[in-house]
Design a protein around this motif. Structure first.
Motif, mmCIF file in Angstrom:
data_model
loop_
_atom_site.group_PDB
_atom_site.id
_atom_site.type_symbol
_atom_site.label_atom_id
_atom_site.label_comp_id
_atom_site.label_asym_id
_atom_site.label_seq_id
_atom_site.Cartn_x
_atom_site.Cartn_y
_atom_site.Cartn_z
ATOM 1 N N ASP A 172 0.531 -1.425 0.094
ATOM 2 C CA ASP A 172 0.269 0.081 0.164
ATOM 3 C C ASP A 172 0.748 1.291 -0.156
ATOM 4 O OD1 ASP A 172 -2.703 1.689 -0.577
ATOM 5 O OD2 ASP A 172 -2.592 1.011 1.935
ATOM 6 N N ILE A 173 2.088 1.550 -0.738
ATOM 7 C CA ILE A 173 2.604 2.272 -1.560
ATOM 8 C C ILE A 173 2.524 2.499 -2.652
ATOM 9 C CG2 ILE A 173 4.275 1.832 1.348
ATOM 10 C CD1 ILE A 173 6.096 0.927 -0.695
ATOM 11 N N SER A 174 3.916 3.361 -2.766
ATOM 12 C CA SER A 174 3.705 3.980 -4.596
ATOM 13 C C SER A 174 4.543 3.392 -4.597
ATOM 14 C CB SER A 174 3.020 5.485 -4.971
ATOM 15 O OG SER A 174 4.798 6.139 -4.425
ATOM 16 N N PRO A 175 4.228 2.939 -6.178
ATOM 17 C CA PRO A 175 5.743 2.377 -7.087
ATOM 18 C C PRO A 175 6.475 2.985 -7.081
ATOM 19 C CG PRO A 175 3.794 2.308 -8.570
ATOM 20 C CD PRO A 175 3.091 3.405 -7.037
ATOM 21 N N PHE A 176 6.965 4.701 -7.524
ATOM 22 C CA PHE A 176 7.624 5.441 -7.008
ATOM 23 C C PHE A 176 8.889 5.247 -5.604
ATOM 24 C CE2 PHE A 176 5.274 7.806 -9.388
ATOM 25 C CZ PHE A 176 6.150 8.071 -10.751
#
Length: 204
Positions: A172-176
């Motif tokens: 639940d974090i961004s791909p970046f």
């Protein structure tokens, strides 16, 4: 059409070093310099649209990160590369969310900066920097147990063969942010690939 690149930084020494790096990796390019945003705009409206803009994040005339989104809209055909000493993943994620093409840390060596510029110009959406203030420094003899909890979670998923996009969804974090963690843990483990990191994980 000749490749046209603007290097925009208010620190003359770094700007000169960046110009030399660009000229070395792109010897046929026309490289121009600017120390303020109004100089960048003045250069950009004369002649061909700049192929690439290499811009310091904390640059005179650049009010805030949101201003990058405006630049992105104005220069949609220009490869926009941000350079900075910032190593805060939250800020870097905000920068990338404006639609810029890449982020390069000023603390990288000249060869790494040159390679990153080439990769971004070839279409990679790249984040590359040394997270000196973010993660513990590990020497080559230290292993997986010395990683942060988040790094270990990312490494475990790498070992399971998951992509950055899949890891982002899982945690639940961004791909970046995933990309930043992957880059950091590779450096921490002193390995050059995800496969080598996975081997260290399975052997730990």
């Amino acid at each position: 059409m000749k490749c046209r690149i603007i290097v925009a930084d208010d620190h003359p020494l770094f700007r000169e070093a960046m110009v030399r790096t660009v000229q070395r990796v792109l010897p046929g390019a026309c490289v121009e310099e600017a120390g303020r945003l109004d100089e960048v705009i003045a250069l950009a409206v004369v002649g061909d649209v700049p192929d690439t803009l290499i811009l310091d994040l904390r640059f005179p005339g650049l009010a805030d990160i949101a201003s990058l989104a405006q630049l992105r809209r104005q220069w949609q055909r220009t490869t926009l590369i941000i350079v900075s000493m910032v190593d805060d993943p939250v800020i870097i994620e905000q920068v990338m969310a404006t639609g810029v093409d890449g982020f390069i840390g000023k603390s990288l060596g000249a060869d790494e900066i040159g390679a990153a510029i080439l990769a971004i110009r070839q279409g990679d959406v790249l984040v590359r920097y040394l997270p000196s203030g973010l993660l513990p420094s590990l020497d080559a003899e230290q292993g997986v147990e010395q990683l942060t909890q988040r790094q270990q979670e990312v490494l475990q998923l790498i070992a399971q063969g998951k992509t950055n996009k899949e890891i982002a969804k899982e945690l639940d974090i961004s791909p970046f942010t995933v990309r930043i963690h992957v880059s950091s843990l590779l450096k921490a483990l002193n390995v050059s690939s995800r496969t080598a990191a996975a081997v260290k994980y399975t052997g730990s």
